[in-house]
Design a protein around this motif. Structure first.
Motif, PDB file in Angstrom:
ATOM      1  N   UNK A  39       0.828  -1.209   0.000  1.00  0.00           N
ATOM      2  CA  UNK A  39       0.000   0.000   0.000  1.00  0.00           C
ATOM      3  C   UNK A  39       0.864   1.262   0.000  1.00  0.00           C
ATOM      4  N   UNK A  40       1.962   1.226   0.759  1.00  0.00           N
ATOM      5  CA  UNK A  40       2.872   2.382   0.771  1.00  0.00           C
ATOM      6  C   UNK A  40       3.434   2.632  -0.618  1.00  0.00           C
ATOM      7  N   UNK A  41       3.806   1.555  -1.306  1.00  0.00           N
ATOM      8  CA  UNK A  41       4.346   1.685  -2.659  1.00  0.00           C
ATOM      9  C   UNK A  41       3.301   2.251  -3.611  1.00  0.00           C
ATOM     10  N   UNK A  42       2.080   1.745  -3.542  1.00  0.00           N
ATOM     11  CA  UNK A  42       1.016   2.217  -4.434  1.00  0.00           C
ATOM     12  C   UNK A  42       0.701   3.685  -4.175  1.00  0.00           C
ATOM     13  N   UNK A  43       0.559   4.058  -2.901  1.00  0.00           N
ATOM     14  CA  UNK A  43       0.274   5.456  -2.564  1.00  0.00           C
ATOM     15  C   UNK A  43       1.433   6.346  -2.996  1.00  0.00           C
ATOM     16  N   UNK A  44       2.664   5.855  -2.827  1.00  0.00           N
ATOM     17  CA  UNK A  44       3.821   6.621  -3.257  1.00  0.00           C
ATOM     18  C   UNK A  44       3.825   6.850  -4.759  1.00  0.00           C
ATOM     19  N   UNK A  45       3.533   5.813  -5.531  1.00  0.00           N
ATOM     20  CA  UNK A  45       3.525   5.946  -6.996  1.00  0.00           C
ATOM     21  C   UNK A  45       2.398   6.868  -7.463  1.00  0.00           C
ATOM     22  N   UNK A  46       1.229   6.717  -6.855  1.00  0.00           N
ATOM     23  CA  UNK A  46       0.112   7.588  -7.222  1.00  0.00           C
ATOM     24  C   UNK A  46       0.422   9.050  -6.879  1.00  0.00           C
ATOM     25  N   UNK A  47       1.035   9.262  -5.718  1.00  0.00           N
ATOM     26  CA  UNK A  47       1.396  10.624  -5.311  1.00  0.00           C
ATOM     27  C   UNK A  47       2.435  11.208  -6.257  1.00  0.00           C
ATOM     28  N   UNK A  48       3.388  10.364  -6.690  1.00  0.00           N
ATOM     29  CA  UNK A  48       4.406  10.824  -7.632  1.00  0.00           C
ATOM     30  C   UNK A  48       3.763  11.254  -8.947  1.00  0.00           C
ATOM     31  N   UNK A  49       2.747  10.505  -9.394  1.00  0.00           N
ATOM     32  CA  UNK A  49       2.036  10.874 -10.619  1.00  0.00           C
ATOM     33  C   UNK A  49       1.359  12.232 -10.467  1.00  0.00           C
ATOM     34  N   UNK A  50       0.760  12.477  -9.288  1.00  0.00           N
ATOM     35  CA  UNK A  50       0.098  13.764  -9.044  1.00  0.00           C
ATOM     36  C   UNK A  50       1.123  14.891  -9.065  1.00  0.00           C
ATOM     37  N   UNK A  51       2.277  14.678  -8.410  1.00  0.00           N
ATOM     38  CA  UNK A  51       3.325  15.702  -8.388  1.00  0.00           C
ATOM     39  C   UNK A  51       3.812  16.020  -9.798  1.00  0.00           C
ATOM     40  N   UNK A  52       4.008  15.001 -10.607  1.00  0.00           N
ATOM     41  CA  UNK A  52       4.482  15.223 -11.973  1.00  0.00           C
ATOM     42  C   UNK A  52       3.425  15.933 -12.814  1.00  0.00           C
ATOM     43  N   UNK A  53       2.161  15.628 -12.542  1.00  0.00           N
ATOM     44  CA  UNK A  53       1.086  16.323 -13.240  1.00  0.00           C
ATOM     45  C   UNK A  53       1.064  17.791 -12.861  1.00  0.00           C
ATOM     46  N   UNK A  54       1.315  18.088 -11.581  1.00  0.00           N
ATOM     47  CA  UNK A  54       1.377  19.484 -11.136  1.00  0.00           C
ATOM     48  C   UNK A  54       2.536  20.221 -11.797  1.00  0.00           C
ATOM     49  N   UNK A  55       3.640  19.512 -11.978  1.00  0.00           N
ATOM     50  CA  UNK A  55       4.805  20.143 -12.579  1.00  0.00           C
ATOM     51  C   UNK A  55       4.484  20.637 -13.989  1.00  0.00           C
ATOM     52  N   UNK A  56       3.618  19.889 -14.677  1.00  0.00           N
ATOM     53  CA  UNK A  56       3.198  20.306 -16.014  1.00  0.00           C
ATOM     54  C   UNK A  56       2.176  21.428 -15.949  1.00  0.00           C
TER      55      UNK A  56
END
Length: 277
Positions: free
Chosen positions: A52-69
């Protein structure tokens, strides 16, 4: 499966919130993690908490990268906790304890998505570098270097950004200079590259530079005079209200080395209403 997930929910929500700085985004990430867990063969998961930590981490990383754009979609003032500065109630104190400091949100926003994730997961939640590396697609050694780089940035940017005496003195000096219309005093308390962000009903307006910000501060000196001290995620700020008790404006400050490096003002009634003050 449900019982195990519910036992992990608060930790996952806290992790996602500290990575993303947004309660709404954190809730979305945790809910998506649950949906993925439902579709997963439980027998294939050796360590559910780690999975679950890995999944939440990956999903959060996707959100951060989306914000960067789309940089305008970072943290919002509505994610901040605003309470009276004089005598916070026990409920206020609990809310502050569960918040991420305003200055820390600003500092974290300056990190790259990989740096932010590595710093939060390792330094705040003690997730091993090997596990973080799996999320980032990096080796443990490379991940350690990313976290170390992020830590240096946080320490150098945030070393004076906490709600200590220096921060309080800078905010008081700004208020006194703005109310008195003292342009030179404003320049002394503002960092040369200070960033002023104003949320208005028509959108966000950004001003960079001490001279420009000081000139604007003198223009709204009358409004500053009627503002009352508040704590914004534990850091001194100001708010003003209309006669009927509805909020009129809110302002928060970021301070480093005794100078104000960031000012965030919100005058948009819709955003002010979401503060819940």
């Amino acid at each position: 499966m449900i019982e195990v997930f519910e036992a992990q929910r608060e930790r996952l929500r806290a992790l996602a919130y500290r990575v993303l700085g947004s309660h709404a985004d954190a809730e979305d990430v945790v809910q998506e993690a649950w949906m993925r867990l439902v579709r997963q063969d439980e027998a294939s998961i050796a360590n559910l908490a780690g999975w679950l930590t890995t999944v939440v981490g990956r999903l959060s990383l996707d959100v951060l990268r989306s914000r960067q754009a789309r940089p305008e979609t970072g943290y919002s003032f509505a994610d901040l906790v605003v309470v009276p500065a004089d005598e916070p109630t026990p409920e206020d104190q609990v809310a502050l304890a569960d918040s991420v400091g305003f200055a820390m949100l600003v500092v974290l926003d300056s990190l790259s998505p990989s740096e932010r994730l590595a710093f939060v997961l390792h330094d705040m939640f003690a997730v091993p570098f090997h596990d973080i590396g799996q999320i980032l697609g990096k080796s443990a050694d490379a991940t350690k270097m990313i976290a170390s780089r992020a830590r240096r940035k946080v320490r150098s940017t945030d070393r004076s950004a906490g709600p200590g005496r220096e921060h309080d003195e800078a905010v008081k000096a700004f208020r006194a200079a703005a109310v008195g219309g003292d342009f030179e005093a404003l320049l002394r308390v503002l960092d040369p590259e200070v960033k002023l962000t104003v949320d208005t009903p028509g959108g966000t307006v950004v001003t960079i530079g001490a001279t420009e910000v000081a000139a604007g501060a003198r223009m709204f000196s009358g409004e500053v005079a009627h503002q009352r001290p508040v704590l914004v995620n534990g850091v001194p700020g100001h708010m003003s209200w209309r006669s009927d008790g509805t909020p009129l404006s809110a302002i928060a400050f970021t301070v480093a080395d005794g100078r104000i490096t960031g000012i965030h003002i919100i005058i948009d009634p819709a955003k002010l209403a979401r503060l819940g003050v």
